[in-house]
Design an enzyme around this catalytic site. Sequence first.
Site, PDB file in Angstrom:
ATOM      1  N   HIS A 236       0.819  -1.209   0.000  1.00  0.00           N
ATOM      2  CA  HIS A 236       0.000   0.000   0.000  1.00  0.00           C
ATOM      3  C   HIS A 236       0.854   1.259   0.000  1.00  0.00           C
ATOM      4  CE1 HIS A 236      -4.042  -1.878   1.378  1.00  0.00           C
ATOM      5  NE2 HIS A 236      -3.977  -1.700   0.077  1.00  0.00           N
TER       6      HIS A 236
ATOM      7  N   CYS B  95       0.733 -10.821 -22.150  1.00  0.00           N
ATOM      8  CA  CYS B  95       0.017  -9.890 -21.276  1.00  0.00           C
ATOM      9  C   CYS B  95       0.671  -9.784 -19.899  1.00  0.00           C
ATOM     10  CB  CYS B  95      -1.451 -10.297 -21.136  1.00  0.00           C
ATOM     11  SG  CYS B  95      -1.671 -11.922 -20.406  1.00  0.00           S
TER      12      CYS B  95
HETATM   13  C1  PEP Z   1       0.776 -13.302 -15.542  1.00  0.00           C
HETATM   14  O1  PEP Z   1       0.857 -14.255 -14.749  1.00  0.00           O
HETATM   15  O2  PEP Z   1       1.744 -12.864 -16.211  1.00  0.00           O
HETATM   16  C2  PEP Z   1      -0.508 -12.613 -15.728  1.00  0.00           C
HETATM   17  C3  PEP Z   1      -0.668 -11.711 -16.668  1.00  0.00           C
HETATM   18  O3  PEP Z   1      -1.519 -12.913 -14.878  1.00  0.00           O
HETATM   19  P1  PEP Z   1      -1.577 -12.415 -13.340  1.00  0.00           P
HETATM   20  O4  PEP Z   1      -0.492 -11.396 -13.170  1.00  0.00           O
HETATM   21  O5  PEP Z   1      -2.953 -11.866 -13.151  1.00  0.00           O
HETATM   22  O6  PEP Z   1      -1.340 -13.681 -12.606  1.00  0.00           O
END
Ligand code: PEP
Length: 600
Positions: free
Chosen positions: A195, A508
């Site tokens: 935080h 992602c």
């Molecule tokens: C990841 O694991 O790279 C991902 C995009 O999912 P999260 O960060 O939500 O686990």
Amino acid sequence: MKPAGRLLIGIGVSPGVVVGPAVVVHLTLPEIPQRVVARKDLKGEATRLRAAVAAVRGYLETMRGRAARRAGPEEAKIFDAQILMLEDEEFLGGVEGLIRQNQLSAERAFEFKALEMRALWADNPRLRERVADLTGVHFRVLQHLLGQPADRVPEELGRQPAVVFTHELTPGLTVQFDRTEVMGYVAEEGTRTSHAAILAKSLGIPCVMGLVGCLEHIRSGMMVILDGSRGTVLLNPTPQEIEEAQAQERRRLELELELERAVAQPAVTLDGARITLRGNVDLPEELESAAQHGAEGVGLLRTEFLILGRSDLPTEDEQVLYYTRVGERFAGQPVVVRSYDLGGDKFPLNQGLEPEANPFLGWRALRVCLDRPEIFRGQIRALLRARARTNVHLMIPLVTQVEEVERTRELMAEETERLRREGLPVGADLPLGIMVETPAAVVMMDRLIELSDFVSVGTNDLTQYTLVVDRGNARLAERFSSFHPAVVRSLKAVVDAAGRAGKEAAVCGEMASEPAGAYLLLGLGYRVLSTSPPRLPMVRWLVRQVDLAQAKGTAEAALEARTTREVQEVLDAAVAQHLDPRALGVRPLPSPRSRTTLKG
Ligand code: PEP
Ligand code: MG
């Protein structure tokens, strides 16, 4: 933390470079005198406890107001959690019980219960990084009860702008001072989703965390250069080092302005390749930010917030509304909705289940959905219905087995049929993608891709599971690198397998949000990147400087590397040679815990 002479290396959690004197703030627990309270005084002791709690609540409310004014209403909510702790009647009743039954003083009883709670939180991966919030409340109440000055803030603070060094940065300490008093924060504990880290970032105050043991090297008054982008602290800098740091900060600020202008420009490489940039969205509030930062759809819509803080499950209609709303906001562009990724570092299903010894290797993500089909079916049905009007996709996390994808397809087919029978509109062509987050998925890629319409690599989990390094552990932050050759080779295997099958491969995970990472991904062959909305302008700015042939050469060299360091060197050299050198100032932010956890 790695002390390399005068250079201390931790985790950069809020960017910016500042030069100034250190001030060490020791948030030490006050000594609590032993005393037995006479029976006749027990009531008075309970009254003293309530008075101290009320006073600290008042302080937290003031800090919440300050955070709202200086950082924003969302950030101010951080203090709600602390205020709630002081309104928790079970906890306070427990303290009063100890006073009454054991004739303990208010401070001893409070201390006892607070330490008990601290141990519970420290053991819980979901709460571990909130321990600093607890510390803030715990110490303040004790200081009040003992009539001591709050937080023992050294006198030097406030005389001239300083860099505060402390063991655990509490949210209160982060907003207590303004920038004329504190120019930066450094803490031994904490990660970028603590935080206090979130508050420092919103306040624009450079901050480095996870500098384990740094207080041994620091004395108040010592000059330091704090680099919140790189996550470093340089002790006793020379005049030349100070000058370089100041020039670097000027360049960073100029770059920020340039990045803002990049939003309107297309993401096309120098040799004309069109790169697709999408946004990762955790919460509905981030949709606008993604659109404004030029996202071409949503590459990862996290849905855990739909379950957060509720004991029941969201209804199908509720979900249809949300998915349709997101789909319509990005009309026509893909919106990749990830099925609930519960457990592990995220929220467990709130159903009083037994705690697991190894939550990261436990009953989580797709496993929960497949074992509890009543939950998964609702999500699938909502997506099929939203698909009738929008371009939503379904993506499943943490895939390790071919059967998991097959079973998901069966459920999709069954629910499509059922919706038809019910006469509800259904988009039968809902694309199904898998997240590549495990070594098993990488190795089985040729089989998994046959069952998938697209893949998206979650580099946060893929790095964690490939290297066996907890993504949220500050002590392992240096070992957590998506530039490890094993991760780089996995990334190559995935993009090649998808290419052979003619399917889209996206990334992602956080790696796509960071210049050297994005550059390497483009060189490896990825053409779709999805990042958190604020990172989109930087990635767009970078794409526009890339020559794909050069990037491919860099990726080939990286694939030959033996160590993380060698990969990093190959990338640093390529970035310095081929890209605007200011890109190097935008350093990786290690240890990416899921952003969703921060609302937990
Ligand atoms: C990841 O694991 O790279 C991902 C995009 O999912 P999260 O960060 O939500 O686990
Ligand atoms: Mg993940």
